[in-house]
Design a protein around this motif. Sequence first.
Motif, PDB file in Angstrom:
ATOM      1  N   GLY A 147      -8.596  -7.733  -0.794  1.00 21.19           N
ATOM      2  CA  GLY A 147      -7.562  -7.676  -1.821  1.00 21.19           C
ATOM      3  C   GLY A 147      -7.463  -6.371  -2.569  1.00 21.19           C
ATOM      4  O   GLY A 147      -6.757  -6.290  -3.576  1.00 21.19           O
ATOM      5  N   MET A 148      -8.115  -5.330  -2.098  1.00 24.09           N
ATOM      6  CA  MET A 148      -8.135  -4.057  -2.820  1.00 24.09           C
ATOM      7  C   MET A 148      -7.055  -3.103  -2.342  1.00 24.09           C
ATOM      8  O   MET A 148      -6.610  -3.161  -1.197  1.00 24.09           O
ATOM      9  CB  MET A 148      -9.495  -3.372  -2.646  1.00 24.09           C
ATOM     10  CG  MET A 148     -10.619  -4.046  -3.378  1.00 24.09           C
ATOM     11  SD  MET A 148     -12.110  -3.024  -3.310  1.00 24.09           S
ATOM     12  CE  MET A 148     -13.241  -4.093  -4.207  1.00 24.09           C
ATOM     13  N   THR A 149      -6.678  -2.209  -3.241  1.00 29.73           N
ATOM     14  CA  THR A 149      -5.823  -1.099  -2.853  1.00 29.73           C
ATOM     15  C   THR A 149      -6.627  -0.127  -1.996  1.00 29.73           C
ATOM     16  O   THR A 149      -7.857  -0.157  -1.973  1.00 29.73           O
ATOM     17  CB  THR A 149      -5.302  -0.349  -4.084  1.00 29.73           C
ATOM     18  OG1 THR A 149      -6.428   0.256  -4.762  1.00 29.73           O
ATOM     19  CG2 THR A 149      -4.579  -1.278  -5.046  1.00 29.73           C
ATOM     20  N   GLU A 150      -5.932   0.763  -1.305  1.00 27.44           N
ATOM     21  CA  GLU A 150      -6.609   1.737  -0.458  1.00 27.44           C
ATOM     22  C   GLU A 150      -7.569   2.608  -1.274  1.00 27.44           C
ATOM     23  O   GLU A 150      -8.677   2.927  -0.833  1.00 27.44           O
ATOM     24  CB  GLU A 150      -5.583   2.615   0.250  1.00 27.44           C
ATOM     25  CG  GLU A 150      -6.176   3.557   1.271  1.00 27.44           C
ATOM     26  CD  GLU A 150      -5.125   4.312   2.061  1.00 27.44           C
ATOM     27  OE1 GLU A 150      -5.478   5.342   2.670  1.00 27.44           O
ATOM     28  OE2 GLU A 150      -3.955   3.886   2.066  1.00 27.44           O
ATOM     29  N   ALA A 151      -7.149   2.971  -2.487  1.00 26.22           N
ATOM     30  CA  ALA A 151      -8.009   3.807  -3.331  1.00 26.22           C
ATOM     31  C   ALA A 151      -9.276   3.063  -3.729  1.00 26.22           C
ATOM     32  O   ALA A 151     -10.383   3.634  -3.715  1.00 26.22           O
ATOM     33  CB  ALA A 151      -7.247   4.252  -4.574  1.00 26.22           C
ATOM     34  N   ASP A 152      -9.137   1.777  -4.081  1.00 22.10           N
ATOM     35  CA  ASP A 152     -10.310   0.986  -4.454  1.00 22.10           C
ATOM     36  C   ASP A 152     -11.237   0.778  -3.273  1.00 22.10           C
ATOM     37  O   ASP A 152     -12.462   0.780  -3.421  1.00 22.10           O
ATOM     38  CB  ASP A 152      -9.878  -0.367  -5.029  1.00 22.10           C
ATOM     39  CG  ASP A 152      -9.487  -0.287  -6.493  1.00 22.10           C
ATOM     40  OD1 ASP A 152      -9.914   0.671  -7.167  1.00 22.10           O
ATOM     41  OD2 ASP A 152      -8.744  -1.169  -6.965  1.00 22.10           O
ATOM     42  N   VAL A 153     -10.652   0.581  -2.069  1.00 21.62           N
ATOM     43  CA  VAL A 153     -11.473   0.435  -0.870  1.00 21.62           C
ATOM     44  C   VAL A 153     -12.348   1.665  -0.683  1.00 21.62           C
ATOM     45  O   VAL A 153     -13.556   1.568  -0.434  1.00 21.62           O
ATOM     46  CB  VAL A 153     -10.600   0.200   0.382  1.00 21.62           C
ATOM     47  CG1 VAL A 153     -11.439   0.341   1.656  1.00 21.62           C
ATOM     48  CG2 VAL A 153      -9.957  -1.182   0.338  1.00 21.62           C
ATOM     49  N   GLY A 154     -11.748   2.835  -0.835  1.00 26.20           N
ATOM     50  CA  GLY A 154     -12.509   4.077  -0.696  1.00 26.20           C
ATOM     51  C   GLY A 154     -13.644   4.172  -1.685  1.00 26.20           C
ATOM     52  O   GLY A 154     -14.750   4.621  -1.346  1.00 26.20           O
ATOM     53  N   ARG A 155     -13.397   3.726  -2.924  1.00 29.83           N
ATOM     54  CA  ARG A 155     -14.438   3.787  -3.951  1.00 29.83           C
ATOM     55  C   ARG A 155     -15.585   2.826  -3.633  1.00 29.83           C
ATOM     56  O   ARG A 155     -16.762   3.159  -3.819  1.00 29.83           O
ATOM     57  CB  ARG A 155     -13.844   3.483  -5.324  1.00 29.83           C
ATOM     58  CG  ARG A 155     -13.112   4.675  -5.935  1.00 29.83           C
ATOM     59  CD  ARG A 155     -12.758   4.423  -7.379  1.00 29.83           C
ATOM     60  NE  ARG A 155     -11.602   3.549  -7.509  1.00 29.83           N
ATOM     61  CZ  ARG A 155     -10.344   3.972  -7.574  1.00 29.83           C
ATOM     62  NH1 ARG A 155     -10.074   5.274  -7.507  1.00 29.83           N
ATOM     63  NH2 ARG A 155      -9.350   3.120  -7.712  1.00 29.83           N
ATOM     64  N   LEU A 202     -11.559  -3.132   9.382  1.00 29.12           N
ATOM     65  CA  LEU A 202     -12.302  -2.462  10.444  1.00 29.12           C
ATOM     66  C   LEU A 202     -12.629  -1.009  10.119  1.00 29.12           C
ATOM     67  O   LEU A 202     -13.630  -0.476  10.601  1.00 29.12           O
ATOM     68  CB  LEU A 202     -11.538  -2.541  11.764  1.00 29.12           C
ATOM     69  CG  LEU A 202     -11.527  -3.915  12.432  1.00 29.12           C
ATOM     70  CD1 LEU A 202     -10.845  -3.836  13.779  1.00 29.12           C
ATOM     71  CD2 LEU A 202     -12.921  -4.481  12.577  1.00 29.12           C
ATOM     72  N   SER A 203     -11.813  -0.362   9.316  1.00 24.37           N
ATOM     73  CA  SER A 203     -12.145   1.011   8.939  1.00 24.37           C
ATOM     74  C   SER A 203     -13.397   1.029   8.068  1.00 24.37           C
ATOM     75  O   SER A 203     -14.220   1.957   8.144  1.00 24.37           O
ATOM     76  CB  SER A 203     -10.972   1.678   8.217  1.00 24.37           C
ATOM     77  OG  SER A 203     -10.700   1.055   6.980  1.00 24.37           O
ATOM     78  N   VAL A 204     -13.562   0.009   7.242  1.00 26.91           N
ATOM     79  CA  VAL A 204     -14.774  -0.126   6.433  1.00 26.91           C
ATOM     80  C   VAL A 204     -15.973  -0.384   7.333  1.00 26.91           C
ATOM     81  O   VAL A 204     -17.028   0.250   7.210  1.00 26.91           O
ATOM     82  CB  VAL A 204     -14.618  -1.261   5.400  1.00 26.91           C
ATOM     83  CG1 VAL A 204     -15.947  -1.567   4.717  1.00 26.91           C
ATOM     84  CG2 VAL A 204     -13.556  -0.906   4.372  1.00 26.91           C
ATOM     85  N   VAL A 205     -15.800  -1.302   8.275  1.00 33.11           N
ATOM     86  CA  VAL A 205     -16.883  -1.649   9.194  1.00 33.11           C
ATOM     87  C   VAL A 205     -17.316  -0.438  10.007  1.00 33.11           C
ATOM     88  O   VAL A 205     -18.504  -0.149  10.154  1.00 33.11           O
ATOM     89  CB  VAL A 205     -16.437  -2.800  10.122  1.00 33.11           C
ATOM     90  CG1 VAL A 205     -17.453  -3.015  11.244  1.00 33.11           C
ATOM     91  CG2 VAL A 205     -16.247  -4.082   9.326  1.00 33.11           C
ATOM     92  N   SER A 206     -16.338   0.297  10.526  1.00 36.23           N
ATOM     93  CA  SER A 206     -16.675   1.437  11.378  1.00 36.23           C
ATOM     94  C   SER A 206     -17.376   2.541  10.596  1.00 36.23           C
ATOM     95  O   SER A 206     -18.244   3.238  11.125  1.00 36.23           O
ATOM     96  CB  SER A 206     -15.411   1.999  12.039  1.00 36.23           C
ATOM     97  OG  SER A 206     -14.521   2.538  11.072  1.00 36.23           O
ATOM     98  N   GLY A 207     -17.014   2.694   9.326  1.00 33.06           N
ATOM     99  CA  GLY A 207     -17.582   3.765   8.524  1.00 33.06           C
ATOM    100  C   GLY A 207     -18.931   3.468   7.921  1.00 33.06           C
ATOM    101  O   GLY A 207     -19.660   4.383   7.534  1.00 33.06           O
ATOM    102  N   LEU A 208     -19.289   2.168   7.848  1.00 35.73           N
ATOM    103  CA  LEU A 208     -20.514   1.797   7.146  1.00 35.73           C
ATOM    104  C   LEU A 208     -21.600   1.203   8.035  1.00 35.73           C
ATOM    105  O   LEU A 208     -22.783   1.411   7.784  1.00 35.73           O
ATOM    106  CB  LEU A 208     -20.194   0.764   6.060  1.00 35.73           C
ATOM    107  CG  LEU A 208     -19.531   1.244   4.777  1.00 35.73           C
ATOM    108  CD1 LEU A 208     -19.207   0.059   3.881  1.00 35.73           C
ATOM    109  CD2 LEU A 208     -20.415   2.230   4.039  1.00 35.73           C
ATOM    110  N   SER A 209     -21.216   0.478   9.051  1.00 34.47           N
ATOM    111  CA  SER A 209     -22.156  -0.415   9.730  1.00 34.47           C
ATOM    112  C   SER A 209     -23.003   0.289  10.775  1.00 34.47           C
ATOM    113  O   SER A 209     -22.505   1.076  11.580  1.00 34.47           O
ATOM    114  CB  SER A 209     -21.408  -1.564  10.390  1.00 34.47           C
ATOM    115  OG  SER A 209     -20.641  -2.267   9.439  1.00 34.47           O
ATOM    116  N   ASP A 210     -24.283  -0.049  10.781  1.00 37.75           N
ATOM    117  CA  ASP A 210     -25.180   0.380  11.846  1.00 37.75           C
ATOM    118  C   ASP A 210     -25.069  -0.559  13.043  1.00 37.75           C
ATOM    119  O   ASP A 210     -25.186  -0.133  14.193  1.00 37.75           O
ATOM    120  CB  ASP A 210     -26.633   0.383  11.350  1.00 37.75           C
ATOM    121  CG  ASP A 210     -26.827   1.309  10.170  1.00 37.75           C
ATOM    122  OD1 ASP A 210     -26.502   2.506  10.298  1.00 37.75           O
ATOM    123  OD2 ASP A 210     -27.284   0.834   9.115  1.00 37.75           O
TER     124      ASP A 210
END
Length: 252
Positions: free
Chosen positions: A178-186, A207-215
């Motif tokens: 439910g976040m805006t793109e800016a909040d997701v980045g934060r 998926l952009s969050v998953v790809s950027g964070l997950s091991d």
Amino acid sequence: MSDYVLEAQGLSKGFRGFMAVQGVDLNVENGSIHALIGPNGAGKTTCFNLLTKFLQPSAGRIAFEGQDITQLSPAGVARRGMVRSFQISAVFGHMTALENVRIALARARGGNFDFWRGERVLIRFNDRALALLDDVGLSDSAGVPAVALSYGRKRALEIATTLALEPRLMLLDEPTAGMTEADVGRIVALIRKIRAGRTILMVEHNLSVVSGLSDRITVLARGRVLAEGDYASVSANEAVVTAYLGTDHQDV
């Protein structure tokens, strides 16, 4: 000692004959960020609730730091160091950000909600609470009621209260939902910041969050493990593309 902080074997859950989770094996490596993903109805939430003991499994075993926790309550696993956040922000809306974190600190140190007695009970936690607020980027909002914070900043406050409990395993339920793109980045930047020395298991749809964070990523479909691996291997898996994303590889 095992390299895995959390282990599930044969985890299953049925509801009136419908098997929402079927024979799931999951191993979360110490110090990693492990994501649990899948299409709607895949069983992610049920699996997450089983792991955090908000549901009891129909079959299977769960171990945390080598100790069987299958029969423990949510409070019991939290006391052992498994602490979860929720998809809907869970903070006291009419208390300030500082007050919310102080409550969590008091609870972590064995308090039994005697904070209702007044300011004097909690003031000794001020320094640590302010440091945690600074860690999550809320040092300028210590005196702001939680209800007045933006959604993204409420989620940051919830992470601060989770950190106050000194978890050895943090479980994040849809941290960017439910976040805006800016909040997701934060929030992504915040998770990267707090991951040092911690293990994180998260359910996440972005998926952009998953790809950027997950091991490591575990993909569920129809209650079963469909695939597991790093993002590159999972996103190239044809079964995952079909079940989770359809046939358009550009979205992976």
